[in-house]
Design an enzyme around this catalytic site. Sequence first.
Site, PDB file in Angstrom:
ATOM      1  N   ARG A  56       1.860  -5.709  24.292  1.00 50.09           N
ATOM      2  CA  ARG A  56       1.955  -5.131  24.879  1.00 50.09           C
ATOM      3  C   ARG A  56       1.887  -3.754  25.147  1.00 50.09           C
ATOM      4  NH1 ARG A  56       5.504  -3.863  20.951  1.00 50.09           N
ATOM      5  NH2 ARG A  56       5.455  -0.946  19.860  1.00 50.09           N
ATOM      6  N   LEU A 110       1.365  -1.610   0.349  1.00 51.43           N
ATOM      7  CA  LEU A 110      -0.162   0.085   0.199  1.00 51.43           C
ATOM      8  C   LEU A 110       1.408   1.134  -0.067  1.00 51.43           C
ATOM      9  CD1 LEU A 110      -2.705  -1.313   2.877  1.00 51.43           C
ATOM     10  CD2 LEU A 110      -2.972  -1.364  -0.027  1.00 51.43           C
TER      11      LEU A 110
HETATM   12  C1  MV4 Z   1       3.252  -1.966   4.756  1.00 49.44           C
HETATM   13  C2  MV4 Z   1       3.245  -1.081   4.207  1.00 49.44           C
HETATM   14  C3  MV4 Z   1       2.969  -0.981   3.072  1.00 49.44           C
HETATM   15  N1  MV4 Z   1       1.343  -2.101   2.528  1.00 49.44           N
HETATM   16  N2  MV4 Z   1       2.579  -3.405   4.628  1.00 49.44           N
HETATM   17  C4  MV4 Z   1       6.382  -0.688   8.329  1.00 49.44           C
HETATM   18  C5  MV4 Z   1       5.995  -1.549  10.400  1.00 49.44           C
HETATM   19  C6  MV4 Z   1       5.441  -2.869   9.525  1.00 49.44           C
HETATM   20  N3  MV4 Z   1       4.322  -2.609  11.214  1.00 49.44           N
HETATM   21  C7  MV4 Z   1       4.339  -2.219   8.749  1.00 49.44           C
HETATM   22  N4  MV4 Z   1       5.421  -1.827   7.346  1.00 49.44           N
HETATM   23  C8  MV4 Z   1       4.804  -0.909   6.696  1.00 49.44           C
HETATM   24  N5  MV4 Z   1       3.969  -2.644   6.033  1.00 49.44           N
HETATM   25  C9  MV4 Z   1       1.914  -3.191   3.581  1.00 49.44           C
HETATM   26  N6  MV4 Z   1       1.605  -4.526   2.878  1.00 49.44           N
HETATM   27  C10 MV4 Z   1       4.151   0.280   4.517  1.00 49.44           C
HETATM   28  C11 MV4 Z   1       4.566   0.050   5.926  1.00 49.44           C
HETATM   29  C12 MV4 Z   1       5.297   0.916   6.542  1.00 49.44           C
HETATM   30  C13 MV4 Z   1       4.727   1.670   8.054  1.00 49.44           C
HETATM   31  C14 MV4 Z   1       3.470   1.540   8.327  1.00 49.44           C
HETATM   32  C15 MV4 Z   1       3.262   1.951   9.735  1.00 49.44           C
HETATM   33  C16 MV4 Z   1       3.771   3.368  10.009  1.00 49.44           C
HETATM   34  C17 MV4 Z   1       4.800   3.544   8.689  1.00 49.44           C
HETATM   35  C18 MV4 Z   1       5.563   3.120   8.231  1.00 49.44           C
HETATM   36  C19 MV4 Z   1       6.774   3.381   7.320  1.00 49.44           C
HETATM   37  C20 MV4 Z   1       6.800   2.548   6.171  1.00 49.44           C
HETATM   38  C21 MV4 Z   1       6.000   2.077   5.851  1.00 49.44           C
END
Ligand code: MV4
Length: 461
Positions: free
Chosen positions: A303, A215
Amino acid sequence: MLETPEQSAAGRFDTVLIANRGEIAVRIQHACRELGLKTVAICSEADREAPYGSTADRFLCIGPSSAAKSYLNQDAILLAARLAGAGAIHPGYGFLSENAAFADAAEKAGLTFIGPTSSSIATMGDKISAKRAMMAAGVPCVPGPDTALPDDPDTIERIALEIGYPVIIKAAGGGGGRGMRVVPKADVLHEAIALTREEARKAFGSPSLYMEKFLEHPRHIEIQVICDDHGNAVWLGHRDCSMQRRHQKVVEEAPAAGIVPDIIQPVGMACVQACLQIGYRGVGTFEFLYEDGAFYFIEMNTRLQVEHPVTEMTSGVDIVQAQIKAAQGHVLDLNQGDVTCEGHSFECRINAEDPNSFLPSAGVVTHLALPTGPGIRVDTHIHAGYKVSPYYDSLIAKLIVHAPTRAEAMARMREALAGTEVEGISTNIPFLRALFEDGAFAQGETDIHYLEQWLKLRRAA
Ligand code: MV4
């Protein structure tokens, strides 16, 4: 004492060892004392002078400054609990808070681990088994299989085509931004998988990977839950944690701007359903990506989280007390119908860091002024004269505000930031002040990439 049906013998304790430091050690002590529980604080050699030690009933130094030899030293912590007569361990956040082996070792030593069962921690620690549990419970997930990627190249290509590019490769043992790689198109798929697999093997001891639709412009929305051991669970509202840099959250808010009850309510109820289905206990956070009006589960944190105060402000629930009571075996004393969301809350994380390099800034706080006033809360462990050590996380305080509307909460945060003075070390306060003057942020028009873009523009200017 008579055993009531509300409280099983297993969860009975009168002394809690707090296996953490800093502001959260202070926060947990407050909750314990209000519940009539005695506290045992622990420290490393670097934290010997920390005030959270002198406010606890007992204070034990358990090892050298390096976290590996102190706050992560399981045997030393269990020994400290035994010596001090603690009946429970609160792990706080970070350190051992999501370590299934530690939760298990604590329980085997006859201590209550204030958190979910080690089996719940392990299920959510493996991001593939977490996704499988959520899909089975009807929680909306990012498109992609809830199984590990096979080895066969043709099968892998077929999975990617079915999802549609861009896809993201994630390590089952990763999470929080570690062990993932975006694949824009088919010609770099196998290379990306090979690289991520090697990194995963080295970093997490497991080569297991999974694939999802990537995404591109989501917001990071999370749902707070609290569950007891008797089949009761509620969600306490949602938070927006999109304001982050390199996976470190900087500002959090509750509720998320523009996300109306009608669209979040079914997601919250699905989280509650999932908790009941997996027999979850204590507090937990469901992390979602939100894009084009839809929610996609990514991870569950087992947590207490740094940003729990914004949900405390809007729900009126003391989440740490509720967590401890759940560990004591109490029946949850609120129903979903009792849960409200009043007003709006922001949290700013104040970090001791260099404003340009973002590297931790250690040293003595020579002057400290903290804001006061209605709707302002400060969670901190520091004082004038406090020595910020270079060994740990750079978080020195959390500034939390609550006001009737989002605009009023923003104004209140501006006022709170104006009244905050930290001298002797560098902090991110100037940058937080600038951020709260930003127009797009004020409009709630941000996503997970906003802050990094904003910083880049600001540096160029
Ligand atoms: C993703 C995404 C886009 N698409 N998964 C980053 C941390 C981890 N918890 C999962 N993350 C992401 N997963 C899909 N399928 C983009 C991120 C991501 C992100 C997510 C939440 C908060 C900040 C972020 C920063 C970069 C990428």
